[in-house]
Write a protein that holds these residues in place. Structure first.
Motif, PDB file in Angstrom:
ATOM      1  N   ARG A 133       0.666  -1.078   0.123  1.00  0.00           N
ATOM      2  CA  ARG A 133       0.005   0.241  -0.094  1.00  0.00           C
ATOM      3  C   ARG A 133       0.726   1.264  -0.002  1.00  0.00           C
ATOM      4  NH1 ARG A 133      -1.748   4.150  -0.142  1.00  0.00           N
ATOM      5  NH2 ARG A 133      -3.970   5.051   0.640  1.00  0.00           N
ATOM      6  N   THR A 134       2.021   1.147   0.531  1.00  0.00           N
ATOM      7  CA  THR A 134       2.930   2.378   0.879  1.00  0.00           C
ATOM      8  C   THR A 134       3.353   2.650  -0.627  1.00  0.00           C
ATOM      9  OG1 THR A 134       4.960   0.981   0.962  1.00  0.00           O
ATOM     10  CG2 THR A 134       3.613   1.992   2.998  1.00  0.00           C
ATOM     11  N   ALA A 135       3.163   1.951  -1.505  1.00  0.00           N
ATOM     12  CA  ALA A 135       3.628   2.352  -3.032  1.00  0.00           C
ATOM     13  C   ALA A 135       2.540   3.541  -3.572  1.00  0.00           C
ATOM     14  CB  ALA A 135       3.688   1.108  -3.843  1.00  0.00           C
ATOM     15  N   PHE A 136       1.709   3.664  -2.932  1.00  0.00           N
ATOM     16  CA  PHE A 136       0.730   4.531  -3.310  1.00  0.00           C
ATOM     17  C   PHE A 136       0.745   5.861  -2.348  1.00  0.00           C
ATOM     18  CE2 PHE A 136      -0.772   0.883  -5.420  1.00  0.00           C
ATOM     19  CZ  PHE A 136      -1.259   1.163  -6.592  1.00  0.00           C
ATOM     20  N   GLY A 137       1.917   5.865  -1.754  1.00  0.00           N
ATOM     21  CA  GLY A 137       1.918   7.176  -0.787  1.00  0.00           C
ATOM     22  C   GLY A 137       1.171   6.776   0.560  1.00  0.00           C
ATOM     23  N   GLN A 138       1.263   8.081   1.389  1.00  0.00           N
ATOM     24  CA  GLN A 138       0.590   7.908   2.598  1.00  0.00           C
ATOM     25  C   GLN A 138      -0.822   7.756   2.437  1.00  0.00           C
ATOM     26  OE1 GLN A 138       2.096  11.130   5.308  1.00  0.00           O
ATOM     27  NE2 GLN A 138       0.180  10.973   6.259  1.00  0.00           N
ATOM     28  N   ALA A 139      -1.638   7.099   3.384  1.00  0.00           N
ATOM     29  CA  ALA A 139      -2.886   7.082   3.110  1.00  0.00           C
ATOM     30  C   ALA A 139      -3.680   8.429   3.672  1.00  0.00           C
ATOM     31  CB  ALA A 139      -3.497   6.091   3.931  1.00  0.00           C
ATOM     32  N   TRP A 140      -4.500   8.941   2.579  1.00  0.00           N
ATOM     33  CA  TRP A 140      -5.595  10.197   3.018  1.00  0.00           C
ATOM     34  C   TRP A 140      -4.671  11.437   3.312  1.00  0.00           C
ATOM     35  CZ3 TRP A 140      -8.521   7.767   0.506  1.00  0.00           C
ATOM     36  CH2 TRP A 140      -9.364   6.831   0.932  1.00  0.00           C
ATOM     37  N   MET A 141      -3.840  11.631   2.156  1.00  0.00           N
ATOM     38  CA  MET A 141      -2.997  12.959   2.301  1.00  0.00           C
ATOM     39  C   MET A 141      -3.893  14.139   1.877  1.00  0.00           C
ATOM     40  SD  MET A 141       0.578  11.466   0.528  1.00  0.00           S
ATOM     41  CE  MET A 141       1.319  12.940   0.708  1.00  0.00           C
ATOM     42  N   ALA A 184      -9.713  -0.608  -7.208  1.00  0.00           N
ATOM     43  CA  ALA A 184      -8.908  -0.942  -5.872  1.00  0.00           C
ATOM     44  C   ALA A 184      -7.477  -0.890  -6.339  1.00  0.00           C
ATOM     45  CB  ALA A 184      -9.228  -2.537  -5.668  1.00  0.00           C
ATOM     46  N   LEU A 185      -6.609  -0.291  -5.129  1.00  0.00           N
ATOM     47  CA  LEU A 185      -5.279  -0.226  -5.429  1.00  0.00           C
ATOM     48  C   LEU A 185      -4.425  -1.501  -5.790  1.00  0.00           C
ATOM     49  CD1 LEU A 185      -4.304   2.441  -2.651  1.00  0.00           C
ATOM     50  CD2 LEU A 185      -5.267   2.739  -5.197  1.00  0.00           C
ATOM     51  N   GLY A 186      -4.957  -2.566  -5.094  1.00  0.00           N
ATOM     52  CA  GLY A 186      -4.205  -4.009  -5.405  1.00  0.00           C
ATOM     53  C   GLY A 186      -4.628  -4.345  -6.884  1.00  0.00           C
ATOM     54  N   ASP A 187      -5.780  -3.995  -7.353  1.00  0.00           N
ATOM     55  CA  ASP A 187      -6.204  -4.213  -8.779  1.00  0.00           C
ATOM     56  C   ASP A 187      -5.455  -3.497  -9.617  1.00  0.00           C
ATOM     57  OD1 ASP A 187      -7.887  -5.721 -10.859  1.00  0.00           O
ATOM     58  OD2 ASP A 187      -8.537  -3.589 -11.106  1.00  0.00           O
ATOM     59  N   ALA A 188      -5.057  -2.263  -9.294  1.00  0.00           N
ATOM     60  CA  ALA A 188      -4.252  -1.143 -10.265  1.00  0.00           C
ATOM     61  C   ALA A 188      -2.891  -1.686 -10.135  1.00  0.00           C
ATOM     62  CB  ALA A 188      -4.495   0.274  -9.441  1.00  0.00           C
ATOM     63  N   TRP A 189      -2.222  -2.091  -9.197  1.00  0.00           N
ATOM     64  CA  TRP A 189      -0.907  -2.458  -8.954  1.00  0.00           C
ATOM     65  C   TRP A 189      -0.572  -3.520 -10.337  1.00  0.00           C
ATOM     66  CZ3 TRP A 189       3.360  -0.763  -7.263  1.00  0.00           C
ATOM     67  CH2 TRP A 189       4.506  -1.601  -7.278  1.00  0.00           C
ATOM     68  N   GLN A 190      -1.670  -4.513 -10.228  1.00  0.00           N
ATOM     69  CA  GLN A 190      -1.651  -5.579 -11.261  1.00  0.00           C
ATOM     70  C   GLN A 190      -1.799  -5.475 -12.715  1.00  0.00           C
ATOM     71  OE1 GLN A 190      -4.148  -8.430  -8.204  1.00  0.00           O
ATOM     72  NE2 GLN A 190      -2.562  -9.854  -9.112  1.00  0.00           N
ATOM     73  N   LYS A 191      -2.356  -4.202 -12.805  1.00  0.00           N
ATOM     74  CA  LYS A 191      -2.831  -3.849 -14.136  1.00  0.00           C
ATOM     75  C   LYS A 191      -2.019  -2.633 -14.603  1.00  0.00           C
ATOM     76  CE  LYS A 191      -6.922  -6.734 -13.515  1.00  0.00           C
ATOM     77  NZ  LYS A 191      -8.368  -6.798 -13.199  1.00  0.00           N
ATOM     78  N   GLY A 192      -0.903  -2.311 -14.083  1.00  0.00           N
ATOM     79  CA  GLY A 192      -0.197  -1.072 -14.849  1.00  0.00           C
ATOM     80  C   GLY A 192       0.338  -0.074 -13.809  1.00  0.00           C
ATOM     81  N   ALA A 193      -0.244  -0.021 -12.829  1.00  0.00           N
ATOM     82  CA  ALA A 193       0.148   0.864 -11.694  1.00  0.00           C
ATOM     83  C   ALA A 193       1.636   0.963 -11.323  1.00  0.00           C
ATOM     84  CB  ALA A 193      -0.632   0.864 -10.660  1.00  0.00           C
ATOM     85  N   ARG A 194       2.347  -0.135 -11.367  1.00  0.00           N
ATOM     86  CA  ARG A 194       3.720  -0.310 -10.948  1.00  0.00           C
ATOM     87  C   ARG A 194       4.503   0.391 -11.784  1.00  0.00           C
ATOM     88  NH1 ARG A 194       5.062  -6.537 -10.373  1.00  0.00           N
ATOM     89  NH2 ARG A 194       2.668  -6.574  -9.950  1.00  0.00           N
ATOM     90  N   GLN A 195       4.248   0.617 -13.002  1.00  0.00           N
ATOM     91  CA  GLN A 195       4.782   1.249 -14.086  1.00  0.00           C
ATOM     92  C   GLN A 195       4.605   2.773 -14.023  1.00  0.00           C
ATOM     93  OE1 GLN A 195       3.264  -1.625 -15.830  1.00  0.00           O
ATOM     94  NE2 GLN A 195       5.014  -2.469 -15.003  1.00  0.00           N
ATOM     95  N   LEU A 196       3.709   3.153 -12.902  1.00  0.00           N
ATOM     96  CA  LEU A 196       3.632   4.877 -12.858  1.00  0.00           C
ATOM     97  C   LEU A 196       4.752   5.336 -11.870  1.00  0.00           C
ATOM     98  CD1 LEU A 196      -0.227   4.836 -12.362  1.00  0.00           C
ATOM     99  CD2 LEU A 196       1.104   5.327 -14.507  1.00  0.00           C
ATOM    100  N   THR A 197       4.850   6.397 -11.736  1.00  0.00           N
ATOM    101  CA  THR A 197       5.634   7.146 -10.912  1.00  0.00           C
ATOM    102  C   THR A 197       5.197   7.148  -9.665  1.00  0.00           C
ATOM    103  OG1 THR A 197       5.032   9.311 -11.272  1.00  0.00           O
ATOM    104  CG2 THR A 197       6.764   8.629 -12.586  1.00  0.00           C
TER     105      THR A 197
END
Length: 265
Positions: free
Chosen positions: A97-105, A169-182
Motif C-alpha cells: 500500500r505504501t507504493a501509493f503514498g501515505q493514506a489520505w493525504m 482497488a489499489l491492489g487491482d491497479a498494481w496488477q494492471k499497470g500501476a507499478r509502471q507509474l511514478t
C-alpha cells in the motif's frame, strides 16, 4: 321433507362452483410454494433497486481536481472501454500500500485530507467536530453499493460502518499497470476523487481488491455508473483490463448504452 328438482339442481350447481373455487385456490397455493422454493426466495433476497444513479466527483468551491496521467476521455463509457489495453493480470507478490503514498493525504492542498474531503462531498447534513472545518463528525447519505440510507458517526468503531472505497482497488491497479507509474502518479491515483466513493463498510470489505469480473454492487441501479467510473480511472492512469473484466463491463453497459465516462468539472 320433499326437495324440488329445481332446488336440487341449484344446490348441486353451487356445490360444483364451491369445489371449483377451492381447486383454483389450491393450485394457486401450490404454484406459489413451488415458485418460492425455486426462484422466489432468491428474488426476495435481492436488495431493492434504489438509490442514486451516480455520485458527484468534486465540489469546485472547495475541492481541486487531482492531476491524472492523462485526461479522462469524454463521451461514451463503452467507447472508452474499447480504448483500454486488454491482457492478463500481473503477479501481486510485491504489492504494498505504501507504493501509493501515505493514506489520505491533502494532495489537492485545500487544507483537508482526502478522507474528510470525500465524506464532506458524499454525505448530506454534514457536521464537523468542534473547532474544525475539515474533520467530519456526522452525516447521512444514500449509500450507493447497497441502496440503503446510512448514517455516519465518527468514532473508534462506528467510523468503520462508512469507508472510503477506491473504485479501482489499489491492489487491482498494481496488477494492471500501476507499478509502471511514478510514485507521484500512484499517489494521485490513490487520492483522486474520481476513484473515491463513500461506501458501506461491509460491502467495501467484501469487494476487497476485486475487479468488475468478480464483484459488482448489489444495488443494480448503481452498476452502470460504477463501471463507467472504473473505466474512467483506468483510462486516466493507463491501466489495463483482463478479458473477463472487459466482458463483465460490457454486459453492464449493454443495459445503459448512453452511459458516459465520469469527468471532473
Amino acid at each position: 321433507m320433499t326437495i324440488s328438482w329445481t332446488a336440487y339442481r341449484r344446490a348441486r350447481r353451487r356445490s360444483r362452483q364451491a369445489w371449483a373455487i377451492l381447486v383454483v385456490l389450491a393450485v394457486g397455493l401450490v404454484s406459489a410454494v413451488c415458485w418460492f422454493f425455486t426462484a422466489g426466495q432468491f428474488a426476495a433476497a435481492e436488495p431493492p433497486v434504489t438509490g442514486p444513479s451516480d455520485v458527484p466527483v468534486l465540489d469546485p468551491s472547495w475541492m481541486k481536481p487531482v492531476l491524472p496521467v492523462r485526461a479522462v476521455p469524454e463521451g461514451s463509457a463503452a467507447a472508452a472501454l474499447d480504448t483500454l489495453e486488454v491482457k492478463g493480470r500481473a503477479a501481486n507478490d510485491n504489492y504494498d500500500r505504501t507504493a501509493f503514498g501515505q493514506a489520505w493525504m491533502d494532495v489537492d492542498r485545500n487544507g483537508c485530507d482526502t478522507r474528510n474531503d470525500i465524506l464532506r462531498r458524499d454525505l448530506g447534513g454534514v457536521q464537523f467536530t468542534e473547532g474544525s472545518r475539515c474533520r467530519v463528525a456526522a452525516g447521512q447519505f444514500h449509500e450507493p453499493y447497497t441502496g440503503a440510507v446510512v448514517t455516519f458517526t465518527r468514532g473508534a468503531e462506528s467510523s468503520k460502518a462508512v469507508q472510503i472505497d477506491h473504485v479501482v482497488a489499489l491492489g487491482d491497479a498494481w496488477q494492471k499497470g500501476a507499478r509502471q507509474l511514478t510514485p507521484q502518479q500512484r499517489q494521485n491515483l490513490a487520492n483522486d476523487p474520481v476513484n473515491l466513493i463513500a461506501a458501506d463498510g461491509p460491502a467495501n470489505q467484501e469487494k476487497s481488491a476485486s475487479d468488475a469480473a468478480s464483484w459488482l454492487p448489489k444495488n443494480k441501479a448503481f452498476r452502470c455508473h460504477y463501471v463507467a467510473r472504473q473505466i474512467s480511472v483506468k483510462a486516466a492512469y493507463k491501466l489495463w483490463v483482463t478479458p473477463a473484466e472487459k466482458d463483465a463491463m460490457k454486459r453492464v453497459l449493454a443495459s445503459c448504452p448512453q452511459q458516459r465516462t465520469v469527468v471532473p468539472p
